[in-house]
Design an enzyme around this catalytic site. Sequence first.
Site, PDB file in Angstrom:
ATOM      1  N   ARG A 130      -1.282  14.673  12.258  1.00 12.38           N
ATOM      2  CA  ARG A 130      -0.626  14.393  11.091  1.00 12.38           C
ATOM      3  C   ARG A 130      -0.613  15.852  10.393  1.00 12.38           C
ATOM      4  NH1 ARG A 130      -1.966   8.991   9.576  1.00 12.38           N
ATOM      5  NH2 ARG A 130      -0.281   8.901   8.296  1.00 12.38           N
ATOM      6  N   PRO A 131       0.317  16.678  10.682  1.00 16.05           N
ATOM      7  CA  PRO A 131       0.595  17.950  10.394  1.00 16.05           C
ATOM      8  C   PRO A 131       1.045  17.745   8.787  1.00 16.05           C
ATOM      9  CG  PRO A 131       1.997  17.608  11.970  1.00 16.05           C
ATOM     10  CD  PRO A 131       1.088  16.566  12.075  1.00 16.05           C
ATOM     11  N   ILE A 132       1.154  18.909   8.043  1.00 14.39           N
ATOM     12  CA  ILE A 132       1.803  18.710   6.769  1.00 14.39           C
ATOM     13  C   ILE A 132       2.956  19.853   6.663  1.00 14.39           C
ATOM     14  CG2 ILE A 132       0.081  17.553   5.687  1.00 14.39           C
ATOM     15  CD1 ILE A 132      -0.749  20.265   4.411  1.00 14.39           C
ATOM     16  N   ASP A 133       3.157  20.258   7.785  1.00 18.76           N
ATOM     17  CA  ASP A 133       4.220  21.567   7.935  1.00 18.76           C
ATOM     18  C   ASP A 133       5.667  21.392   7.205  1.00 18.76           C
ATOM     19  OD1 ASP A 133       4.470  19.921  10.039  1.00 18.76           O
ATOM     20  OD2 ASP A 133       5.800  21.283  11.049  1.00 18.76           O
ATOM     21  N   LEU A 134       6.109  20.041   7.536  1.00 15.99           N
ATOM     22  CA  LEU A 134       7.271  19.729   6.777  1.00 15.99           C
ATOM     23  C   LEU A 134       7.264  19.638   5.255  1.00 15.99           C
ATOM     24  CD1 LEU A 134       8.701  16.775   9.237  1.00 15.99           C
ATOM     25  CD2 LEU A 134       8.815  19.449   9.461  1.00 15.99           C
ATOM     26  N   ARG A 156      -8.759  -0.700   4.262  1.00 13.13           N
ATOM     27  CA  ARG A 156      -7.915   0.598   3.539  1.00 13.13           C
ATOM     28  C   ARG A 156      -6.532   0.075   3.169  1.00 13.13           C
ATOM     29  NH1 ARG A 156      -7.157   5.795   6.942  1.00 13.13           N
ATOM     30  NH2 ARG A 156      -5.968   5.902   5.021  1.00 13.13           N
ATOM     31  N   LYS A 186       0.903  -1.325   0.038  1.00 10.46           N
ATOM     32  CA  LYS A 186      -0.109   0.017   0.117  1.00 10.46           C
ATOM     33  C   LYS A 186       0.871   1.330  -0.280  1.00 10.46           C
ATOM     34  CE  LYS A 186      -1.921   1.917   4.201  1.00 10.46           C
ATOM     35  NZ  LYS A 186      -1.713   3.516   4.106  1.00 10.46           N
ATOM     36  N   ASN A 187       1.930   1.337   0.928  1.00 11.14           N
ATOM     37  CA  ASN A 187       2.618   2.643   0.958  1.00 11.14           C
ATOM     38  C   ASN A 187       3.621   2.717   0.046  1.00 11.14           C
ATOM     39  OD1 ASN A 187       1.140   2.995   3.087  1.00 11.14           O
ATOM     40  ND2 ASN A 187       2.466   2.398   4.768  1.00 11.14           N
ATOM     41  N   CYS A 241      -6.116   8.255   9.173  1.00 10.05           N
ATOM     42  CA  CYS A 241      -6.422   7.578  10.614  1.00 10.05           C
ATOM     43  C   CYS A 241      -6.186   8.457  11.663  1.00 10.05           C
ATOM     44  CB  CYS A 241      -5.459   6.299  10.823  1.00 10.05           C
ATOM     45  SG  CYS A 241      -5.907   4.818   9.656  1.00 10.05           S
ATOM     46  N   ARG A 263      -4.556  10.084   4.157  1.00 12.27           N
ATOM     47  CA  ARG A 263      -3.363  10.863   4.325  1.00 12.27           C
ATOM     48  C   ARG A 263      -2.612  11.101   3.008  1.00 12.27           C
ATOM     49  NH1 ARG A 263      -0.478  14.204   7.564  1.00 12.27           N
ATOM     50  NH2 ARG A 263       1.624  14.225   7.144  1.00 12.27           N
ATOM     51  N   ASP A 310       3.903   1.137  12.099  1.00 12.06           N
ATOM     52  CA  ASP A 310       2.669   0.398  11.428  1.00 12.06           C
ATOM     53  C   ASP A 310       2.502  -1.018  12.241  1.00 12.06           C
ATOM     54  OD1 ASP A 310       2.999   1.970   8.464  1.00 12.06           O
ATOM     55  OD2 ASP A 310       2.408   2.691  10.145  1.00 12.06           O
ATOM     56  N   ILE A 365       6.541   7.462  17.060  1.00 10.24           N
ATOM     57  CA  ILE A 365       6.289   8.337  15.970  1.00 10.24           C
ATOM     58  C   ILE A 365       5.302   8.932  15.883  1.00 10.24           C
ATOM     59  CG2 ILE A 365       5.934   7.899  13.510  1.00 10.24           C
ATOM     60  CD1 ILE A 365       8.950   7.242  14.446  1.00 10.24           C
TER      61      ILE A 365
HETATM   62  C1  EPZ Z   1       3.756   7.214   6.129  1.00  6.60           C
HETATM   63  O1  EPZ Z   1       2.790   8.020   6.830  1.00  6.60           O
HETATM   64  C2  EPZ Z   1       2.880   6.093   6.288  1.00  6.60           C
HETATM   65  N1  EPZ Z   1       1.651   6.204   5.164  1.00  6.60           N
HETATM   66  C3  EPZ Z   1       2.498   5.561   7.332  1.00  6.60           C
HETATM   67  O2  EPZ Z   1       1.639   4.599   7.346  1.00  6.60           O
HETATM   68  C4  EPZ Z   1       3.545   5.492   8.343  1.00  6.60           C
HETATM   69  O3  EPZ Z   1       2.955   5.089   9.731  1.00  6.60           O
HETATM   70  C5  EPZ Z   1       4.483   6.709   8.302  1.00  6.60           C
HETATM   71  O4  EPZ Z   1       4.780   6.856   7.032  1.00  6.60           O
HETATM   72  C6  EPZ Z   1       5.546   6.178   9.333  1.00  6.60           C
HETATM   73  O5  EPZ Z   1       6.458   5.450   8.543  1.00  6.60           O
HETATM   74  C7  EPZ Z   1       1.757   6.231   3.906  1.00  6.60           C
HETATM   75  O6  EPZ Z   1       3.002   5.975   3.488  1.00  6.60           O
HETATM   76  C8  EPZ Z   1       0.563   6.428   3.117  1.00  6.60           C
HETATM   77  P1  EPZ Z   1       5.511  10.748   8.344  1.00  6.60           P
HETATM   78  P2  EPZ Z   1       3.433   9.718   6.854  1.00  6.60           P
HETATM   79  O7  EPZ Z   1       5.289  11.937   7.518  1.00  6.60           O
HETATM   80  O8  EPZ Z   1       4.153   9.958   5.403  1.00  6.60           O
HETATM   81  C9  EPZ Z   1       5.227  13.948  11.840  1.00  6.60           C
HETATM   82  C10 EPZ Z   1      -0.249   2.810   7.572  1.00  6.60           C
HETATM   83  O9  EPZ Z   1      -0.683   2.501   8.587  1.00  6.60           O
HETATM   84  N2  EPZ Z   1       4.857  14.968  10.629  1.00  6.60           N
HETATM   85  O10 EPZ Z   1       6.820   9.791   8.344  1.00  6.60           O
HETATM   86  O11 EPZ Z   1       2.159  10.499   7.108  1.00  6.60           O
HETATM   87  C11 EPZ Z   1       3.844  13.033  11.996  1.00  6.60           C
HETATM   88  O12 EPZ Z   1       3.031  13.677  12.739  1.00  6.60           O
HETATM   89  C12 EPZ Z   1       0.093   4.394   7.617  1.00  6.60           C
HETATM   90  O13 EPZ Z   1       0.019   2.327   6.498  1.00  6.60           O
HETATM   91  C13 EPZ Z   1       4.917  16.308  11.175  1.00  6.60           C
HETATM   92  O14 EPZ Z   1       5.188  16.764  11.958  1.00  6.60           O
HETATM   93  O15 EPZ Z   1       4.359   9.840   8.011  1.00  6.60           O
HETATM   94  C14 EPZ Z   1       4.480  11.954  12.429  1.00  6.60           C
HETATM   95  O16 EPZ Z   1       4.422  12.074  14.092  1.00  6.60           O
HETATM   96  C15 EPZ Z   1      -0.265   5.197   8.766  1.00  6.60           C
HETATM   97  N3  EPZ Z   1       4.864  17.123  10.088  1.00  6.60           N
HETATM   98  C16 EPZ Z   1       5.847  11.789  12.148  1.00  6.60           C
HETATM   99  O17 EPZ Z   1       6.290  12.992  11.506  1.00  6.60           O
HETATM  100  C17 EPZ Z   1       4.761  16.835   8.498  1.00  6.60           C
HETATM  101  O18 EPZ Z   1       4.460  17.760   7.955  1.00  6.60           O
HETATM  102  C18 EPZ Z   1       5.976  10.785  10.975  1.00  6.60           C
HETATM  103  O19 EPZ Z   1       5.146  11.118   9.849  1.00  6.60           O
HETATM  104  C19 EPZ Z   1       4.776  15.202   8.256  1.00  6.60           C
HETATM  105  C20 EPZ Z   1       4.959  14.564   9.443  1.00  6.60           C
END
Ligand code: EPZ
Length: 416
Positions: free
Chosen positions: A121-125, A397, A22-23, A116, A92, A305, A327
């Site tokens: 789940r912010p998008i600031d980065l 999902r 999926k990812n 979920c 997401r 995960d 995480i």
């Molecule tokens: C991906 O989510 C995966 N989803 C998630 O899988 C997985 O848990 C996660 O990576 C970590 O490995 C997909 O690939 C579709 P992150 P993503 O950005 O990209 C914080 C599943 O069950 N953060 O690495 O959203 C965030 O809040 C899903 O298959 C910011 O603060 O993960 C989190 O605490 C769930 N600002 C941490 O970083 C941002 O702009 C990790 O998030 C982005 C993230």
Amino acid sequence: MDYLEIEGGSPLCGEVRIQGSKNAALPILSAALQSPGVTVLENCPAITDAASMLEILEGYGCKTRREGNRLIIDAGEVHPGRAPKDCAGVMRSSIMLLGSLLGRMGEAFLPYPGGCVIGKRPIDLHLEALRQMGARLWEEPEGVRAVCRRAKGAQIRLPFPSVGATENVILLAVRAEGVTVLQNAAREPEIEELCRFLTGMGARIEGAGTGTIRIRGVRELHETEYRIMPDRIVAGTYMLLAAAAGGKVVLTEVPLGQLTAVRQVLKAMGARQESRGDSLFLWCPGRCRGGVRIRTAPYPGFPTDLQSPLMAALCLADGESVIDEQIFEARFKAAKELCRMGADIRIRGSKAFIKGTERLTGARVEAEELRGGAALCIAAAAAEGTSRILQYHYIARGYENIIRDLKALGVMVQCR
Ligand code: EPZ
């Protein structure tokens, strides 16, 4: 509303092929938007998140067709549009379209991503990194508006190795002017998979899978075909299922090299594992050992995960274990439902303290998110008696057909 009914307590016996990832599929579907023509994807899991992503792509003019696990996406004539809110808001991964839309069309409007309830789940980065490449972004009430007529290569360092932010930078950088160097990049296998796919379209990327990725932008990308790699999280889920329920299973098309951290924990729990090629034979002689202490971490650490599936397996292990979720800030949702089945779990901050019990008892429980729902399936298969798992749609999902797979492993399960 559909629910799963599982008659637990019998040891497993069976074999299952692991579905496509999926990812990996979701960012690759975003990347397909940058093709001037047709992309053919093999082994794409038939999951609802992929269906939602296809609907979003159609909102921008793509033509899509699914033939079993083959997806055909024609992005020959795309136009700026709006992702259907009901699709983009439920998951997401819609945010990963930002880089592709800017790369292909120079502008985008995306509703805020959903997904979920495992954290804010912010998008600031994402937004900060794309701004460094020349994108102008406005956070409006309904979503993010972005314009970037010609992205410029940049030296970017992520404060945290965010998977999605890494993917968005790559998706824009492949068409940017000049070279982008991304430091503190995520190292997950899904990043390498996305880069392999983009390289097949003519992108020039070095260092995928390491903390520093270097992308030299190109003017044009071309059509390609690709086979999606197996899903390491689905494989890990079924490995932990076998540890919890006992019995013997064979998993085929397992990405073994991506599961080192998980296999080490299973070994510590007493699970026997034999691998032959990409098949894994796993069985647990007797009750698993507890006393496990893990902290979730970015790859190659223990994957967040699989935190809930591991929690479910440790509920029946002999001894006390501790899981530290580093995480996401709200990823223990399955714990209260597991306690309804007789589990002994106490949550304190980012830590879950699990005292293994001899047995769990089937109960009526509710999934609230994808991997927590999978954890409830594990507990139900190991529990004595009948369990009902409501809100099954969360599980669909990410698991292509968990009923088919559980049955293949010997679990008595029905969708009601
Ligand atoms: C991906 O989510 C995966 N989803 C998630 O899988 C997985 O848990 C996660 O990576 C970590 O490995 C997909 O690939 C579709 P992150 P993503 O950005 O990209 C914080 C599943 O069950 N953060 O690495 O959203 C965030 O809040 C899903 O298959 C910011 O603060 O993960 C989190 O605490 C769930 N600002 C941490 O970083 C941002 O702009 C990790 O998030 C982005 C993230």
